[in-house]
Scaffold this motif. Structure first.
Motif, PDB file in Angstrom:
ATOM      1  N   PHE A   1      -4.076  -7.856  24.317  1.00 42.21           N
ATOM      2  CA  PHE A   1      -4.348  -7.652  25.734  1.00 42.21           C
ATOM      3  C   PHE A   1      -5.665  -8.335  26.059  1.00 42.21           C
ATOM      4  O   PHE A   1      -6.703  -7.969  25.513  1.00 42.21           O
ATOM      5  CB  PHE A   1      -4.423  -6.152  26.044  1.00 42.21           C
ATOM      6  N   GLN A   2      -5.617  -9.367  26.901  1.00 38.85           N
ATOM      7  CA  GLN A   2      -6.782 -10.208  27.195  1.00 38.85           C
ATOM      8  C   GLN A   2      -7.406 -10.722  25.896  1.00 38.85           C
ATOM      9  O   GLN A   2      -8.625 -10.789  25.752  1.00 38.85           O
ATOM     10  CB  GLN A   2      -7.816  -9.442  28.027  1.00 38.85           C
ATOM     11  N   GLY A   3      -6.548 -11.073  24.943  1.00 41.81           N
ATOM     12  CA  GLY A   3      -7.000 -11.616  23.677  1.00 41.81           C
ATOM     13  C   GLY A   3      -7.437 -10.585  22.654  1.00 41.81           C
ATOM     14  O   GLY A   3      -7.795 -10.934  21.529  1.00 41.81           O
ATOM     15  N   MET A   4      -7.398  -9.310  23.027  1.00 42.69           N
ATOM     16  CA  MET A   4      -7.869  -8.221  22.162  1.00 42.69           C
ATOM     17  C   MET A   4      -6.682  -7.552  21.482  1.00 42.69           C
ATOM     18  O   MET A   4      -5.727  -7.136  22.140  1.00 42.69           O
ATOM     19  CB  MET A   4      -8.647  -7.210  23.013  1.00 42.69           C
ATOM     20  N   GLU A   5      -6.733  -7.455  20.175  1.00 47.28           N
ATOM     21  CA  GLU A   5      -5.686  -6.783  19.413  1.00 47.28           C
ATOM     22  C   GLU A   5      -5.740  -5.286  19.700  1.00 47.28           C
ATOM     23  O   GLU A   5      -6.755  -4.622  19.495  1.00 47.28           O
ATOM     24  CB  GLU A   5      -5.895  -7.044  17.927  1.00 47.28           C
ATOM     25  N   THR A   6      -4.636  -4.734  20.195  1.00 45.64           N
ATOM     26  CA  THR A   6      -4.603  -3.322  20.575  1.00 45.64           C
ATOM     27  C   THR A   6      -3.731  -2.469  19.671  1.00 45.64           C
ATOM     28  O   THR A   6      -3.730  -1.244  19.813  1.00 45.64           O
ATOM     29  CB  THR A   6      -4.064  -3.170  22.017  1.00 45.64           C
ATOM     30  N   THR A   7      -3.020  -3.081  18.748  1.00 45.09           N
ATOM     31  CA  THR A   7      -1.998  -2.366  17.995  1.00 45.09           C
ATOM     32  C   THR A   7      -2.567  -1.185  17.208  1.00 45.09           C
ATOM     33  O   THR A   7      -1.911  -0.156  17.058  1.00 45.09           O
ATOM     34  CB  THR A   7      -1.254  -3.322  17.051  1.00 45.09           C
TER      35      THR A   7
END
Length: 238
Positions: free
Chosen positions: A69-75
């Motif tokens: 999300f916006q380049g940020m890993e959220t998993t």
């Protein structure tokens, strides 16, 4: 350097059950959605579109793969981090409106701001502005029972946008509305995308509603079957 896409799915899979009873709702799904897009998601029952929407909205987590999300890993985020993302970045609109009964329109719209801890005066100001933006100025103190289905959906949209989200997730937003009211609601959602730059991701099973979007994703058996762009909204939609 170009900014990262707003949303990226990398080999996202979602499995339910175990052994021979395992259901693969999503199967190694790759997907990119840029900021300010208006995307429709379509597919038959069981195709994975609702599962994809739940993962997009941080209401569910994938079994494997990466959600950026916006380049940020959220998993690997925990529940509180997902809650913050939903609260500050997303607005939700559902087929069933999900408004509080016997509660005024403005009080329904204020709810997300209460969760943010905003003071009452600022909360009321923003809620009234959101209701005006969806064409309900003068109806602020009407309860849900005093509003038509279309007006209730406008209240639900005002509630979704009062926090100024980056993304509006709409799940069958016209499913309970007649044809004329559906067009009014879709014109409103289109204007939010066009004039305010809100990214809209919408699940629908109706081709005429999907025609409002600039891009249509069709799911079949957990896979992305097609990804097509729409240059113009069909003339017969309006």
């Amino acid at each position: 350097m170009a900014p990262a896409p707003l949303i990226q799915f990398r080999q996202i899979s979602k499995l339910y059950g175990r052994g021979e009873a395992t259901i693969r709702a999503l199967d190694s799904l790759d997907l990119t959605i840029e900021a300010h897009e208006f995307v429709a998601i379509m597919g038959p029952s069981g195709s994975g579109k609702s599962t994809a929407m739940n993962i997009l909205g941080f209401l569910d987590v994938p079994s494997s793969g990466q959600y950026l999300f916006q380049g940020m890993e959220t998993t690997g985020f925990d529940r509180s981090q997902y809650t913050l993302l939903r609260r500050h970045m997303l607005g939700f609109v559902f087929q069933g409106f999900n408004l509080l009964a016997r509660t005024s329109a403005v009080e329904n719209v204020e709810l997300p701001l209460i969760y943010r801890g905003m003071d009452a005066r600022e909360r009321r100001k923003l809620a009234l502005e959101a209701l005006a933006q969806v064409g309900l100025a003068g109806r602020e103190n009407h309860t849900t029972q005093e509003l038509s289905g279309g007006q209730q959906q406008r209240v639900a949209i005002a509630r979704a946008i009062v926090t100024k989200p980056a993304i509006l997730l709409a799940d069958e937003p016209t499913g309970n509305l007649d044809t004329r009211t559906s067009r009014e609601i879709m014109d409103l959602i289109t204007s939010l995308n066009r004039d305010r730059g809100i990214t809209v991701i919408m699940v629908t099973h109706e081709d005429d509603i999907a025609a409002y979007a600039k891009r249509t994703l069709r799911f079949v058996d957990g896979h992305l079957q097609s990804d097509s762009k729409t240059t113009e909204v069909a003339d017969d939609v309006h």
